[in-house]
Design an enzyme around this catalytic site. Structure first.
Site, short mmCIF file in Angstrom:
data_model
loop_
_atom_site.label_atom_id
_atom_site.label_comp_id
_atom_site.label_asym_id
_atom_site.label_seq_id
_atom_site.Cartn_x
_atom_site.Cartn_y
_atom_site.Cartn_z
N TYR A 105 0.87 -1.23 -0.13
CA TYR A 105 0.00 0.00 0.08
C TYR A 105 0.83 1.30 0.06
O TYR A 105 0.34 2.45 -0.21
CB TYR A 105 -0.76 0.11 1.28
CG TYR A 105 -2.19 -0.86 1.30
CD1 TYR A 105 -2.36 -1.77 0.21
CD2 TYR A 105 -3.05 -0.79 2.33
CE1 TYR A 105 -3.50 -2.69 0.25
CE2 TYR A 105 -4.04 -1.74 2.16
CZ TYR A 105 -4.19 -2.49 1.39
OH TYR A 105 -5.20 -3.25 1.39
N HIS A 111 -2.74 -11.97 1.73
CA HIS A 111 -3.42 -10.74 1.08
C HIS A 111 -4.51 -11.48 0.11
O HIS A 111 -5.64 -10.75 0.00
CB HIS A 111 -2.50 -9.96 0.00
CG HIS A 111 -3.06 -8.72 0.03
ND1 HIS A 111 -2.27 -7.48 -0.27
CD2 HIS A 111 -4.24 -8.26 -0.03
CE1 HIS A 111 -2.93 -6.41 -0.44
NE2 HIS A 111 -4.43 -6.68 -0.42
N1 NAP Z 1 -7.50 -7.29 1.58
C1 NAP Z 1 -7.75 -6.76 0.42
O1 NAP Z 1 -7.53 -7.41 -0.69
C2 NAP Z 1 -8.30 -5.37 0.22
C3 NAP Z 1 -8.77 -5.14 -0.99
C4 NAP Z 1 -9.43 -3.63 -1.04
C5 NAP Z 1 -9.34 -2.79 0.40
N2 NAP Z 1 -8.90 -3.30 1.40
C6 NAP Z 1 -8.96 -2.46 2.62
O2 NAP Z 1 -10.02 -1.97 2.90
C7 NAP Z 1 -10.09 -0.44 3.05
C8 NAP Z 1 -11.23 0.08 2.07
O3 NAP Z 1 -11.44 -0.17 1.15
P1 NAP Z 1 -11.51 0.82 0.02
O4 NAP Z 1 -10.56 2.04 0.15
O5 NAP Z 1 -11.30 0.08 -1.36
O6 NAP Z 1 -12.75 1.42 -0.39
P2 NAP Z 1 -13.86 2.15 0.72
O7 NAP Z 1 -13.61 1.97 2.17
O8 NAP Z 1 -15.25 1.54 0.40
O9 NAP Z 1 -14.41 3.63 0.15
C9 NAP Z 1 -13.16 4.61 0.37
C10 NAP Z 1 -13.88 5.83 -0.40
O10 NAP Z 1 -15.02 6.22 0.28
C11 NAP Z 1 -15.00 7.48 0.60
N3 NAP Z 1 -15.69 7.69 2.14
C12 NAP Z 1 -15.11 7.58 3.27
N4 NAP Z 1 -16.03 7.84 4.10
C13 NAP Z 1 -17.11 8.27 3.63
C14 NAP Z 1 -18.25 8.78 3.87
N5 NAP Z 1 -18.71 8.66 5.20
N6 NAP Z 1 -19.17 9.35 3.00
C15 NAP Z 1 -18.95 9.32 1.84
N7 NAP Z 1 -17.59 8.71 1.26
C16 NAP Z 1 -16.98 8.34 2.11
C17 NAP Z 1 -13.32 7.94 0.82
O11 NAP Z 1 -13.26 9.34 0.57
P3 NAP Z 1 -11.90 9.87 1.16
O12 NAP Z 1 -10.99 9.07 1.35
O13 NAP Z 1 -11.69 11.03 0.24
O14 NAP Z 1 -12.42 10.55 2.58
C18 NAP Z 1 -12.83 7.16 -0.32
O15 NAP Z 1 -13.05 7.59 -1.65
C19 NAP Z 1 -8.93 -0.23 2.04
O16 NAP Z 1 -8.40 1.08 2.27
C20 NAP Z 1 -7.96 -1.49 2.42
O17 NAP Z 1 -7.15 -0.88 3.93
C21 NAP Z 1 -8.22 -4.61 1.37
#
Ligand code: NAP
Length: 286
Positions: free
Chosen positions: A69, A123
């Site tokens: 990341y 992962h």
């Molecule tokens: N294990 C895996 O293979 C895997 C894969 C994908 C993700 N992950 C983990 O899961 C985490 C979360 O997933 P993700 O980053 O893909 O997507 P997510 O958490 O579903 O969405 C993030 C997006 O939502 C926005 N957001 C956050 N809070 C909000 C709210 N209250 N209202 C409206 N929009 C909001 C953020 O904006 P801002 O950032 O601009 O505030 C960002 O654009 C990752 O960061 C990572 O740590 C793991």
């Protein structure tokens, strides 16, 4: 030891929430406690240390990262800047499916500048096998105190069963893509039956479904935002969401989910939004 039980033999212990703690926690099968909500850090690459430090100041205690990341350095800096006790924090990191589990864990810890991670995950499942060799590396890391618990990400039920058959152990956690629009209650029941805690990645659909009409109607009914409704639905299912938010208002909003409860009918309505939606290509564990 064959650790796999069928969903019917459901043991709810893993999903029980300890509300006595300052921030709610869930007990893993090891007995270690994990906060019920965390901060995702994929793409949190701009000004990581400041943004993570802000989240910690608001009350976040769990931060999710990974060797790929490019946020581990910033997270380490944030932890040192806040001066918080290490045991007040919960750090999750991941090793890649072609890594040596032990070496990659050490490398992640070097980047984080920490002595141990609370949870280290594979992962994603490798193309061949179920990661049994990586698992042995993670076990060694755990034996040496570099990881308190070890688990997997994006594993199917069959892959967890096979890993358990080969290694005699089930993972502490399966971190999977999980939203009202894309989930599997069969997977959740299997995990509960085997004391595996489910963590939700991309819990906010990466913003792609937050304007959904039915979700918005529930948000209005409860006086909350669509994101808060989804995160509350996670908590009530015993699933630990990891929303990524760099904006301070988003960080605050996502924490403000402990003062209301979705009723059974609305939980079912959210379950019924399921279309196996994925913010990527497909829901890979179904
Ligand atoms: N294990 C895996 O293979 C895997 C894969 C994908 C993700 N992950 C983990 O899961 C985490 C979360 O997933 P993700 O980053 O893909 O997507 P997510 O958490 O579903 O969405 C993030 C997006 O939502 C926005 N957001 C956050 N809070 C909000 C709210 N209250 N209202 C409206 N929009 C909001 C953020 O904006 P801002 O950032 O601009 O505030 C960002 O654009 C990752 O960061 C990572 O740590 C793991």
């Amino acid at each position: 030891m064959s650790a796999v039980k069928k969903p019917a033999a459901r043991a709810a212990e893993a999903a029980e929430i300890d509300t006595a703690a300052e921030i709610d926690t869930v007990a893993l099968k090891s007995g270690n406690l994990m906060p019920v909500l965390g901060l995702g850090s994929w793409m949190l690459t701009s000004d990581t240390a400041t943004r993570v430090a802000h989240a910690l100041s608001l009350g976040y205690r769990l931060v999710d990262t990974s060797g790929d990341y490019k946020t581990q350095g910033g997270i380490g800096k944030a932890i040192r800047a806040t001066g918080m006790r290490r045991d007040a924090l919960y750090i999750v990191t991941k090793v890649e499916e072609d890594d040596d589990g032990y070496d990659a864990t050490r490398k992640n810890l070097d980047e984080l500048n920490l002595e141990y991670a609370d949870l280290v995950l594979i992962h994603r499942p490798p193309e061949r096998g179920v990661g049994e060799k990586i698992w042995e590396g993670l076990r060694r890391a755990r034996d040496e105190g570099l990881a308190r618990d070890i688990g997997v990400s994006s594993y199917k039920v069959g892959q967890i069963e096979e890993l358990a058959r080969i290694t005699g152990e089930t993972p502490a956690v399966n971190q999977i893509e999980w939203t009202p629009f894309g989930h599997s209650l069969d997977m959740l029941n299997f995990c509960r039956a085997n004391q595996i805690v489910v963590q939700a990645w991309s819990p906010l659909t990466r913003g792609k479904r937050l304007a959904d009409e039915k979700l918005s109607a529930l948000a209005e009914k409860y006086g909350k935002s669509p994101a808060q409704i989804i995160l509350r639905w996670d908590l009530q299912h015993g699933v630990v969401p990891l929303p990524k938010a760099q904006r301070p208002d988003h960080q605050r909003e996502n924490l403000d989910i402990f003062d209301f409860e979705l009723d059974a009918r609305d939980m079912a309505a959210l379950d019924n939004l399921n279309q196996h939606f994925s913010a990527l290509e497909k829901l890979d564990y179904v």
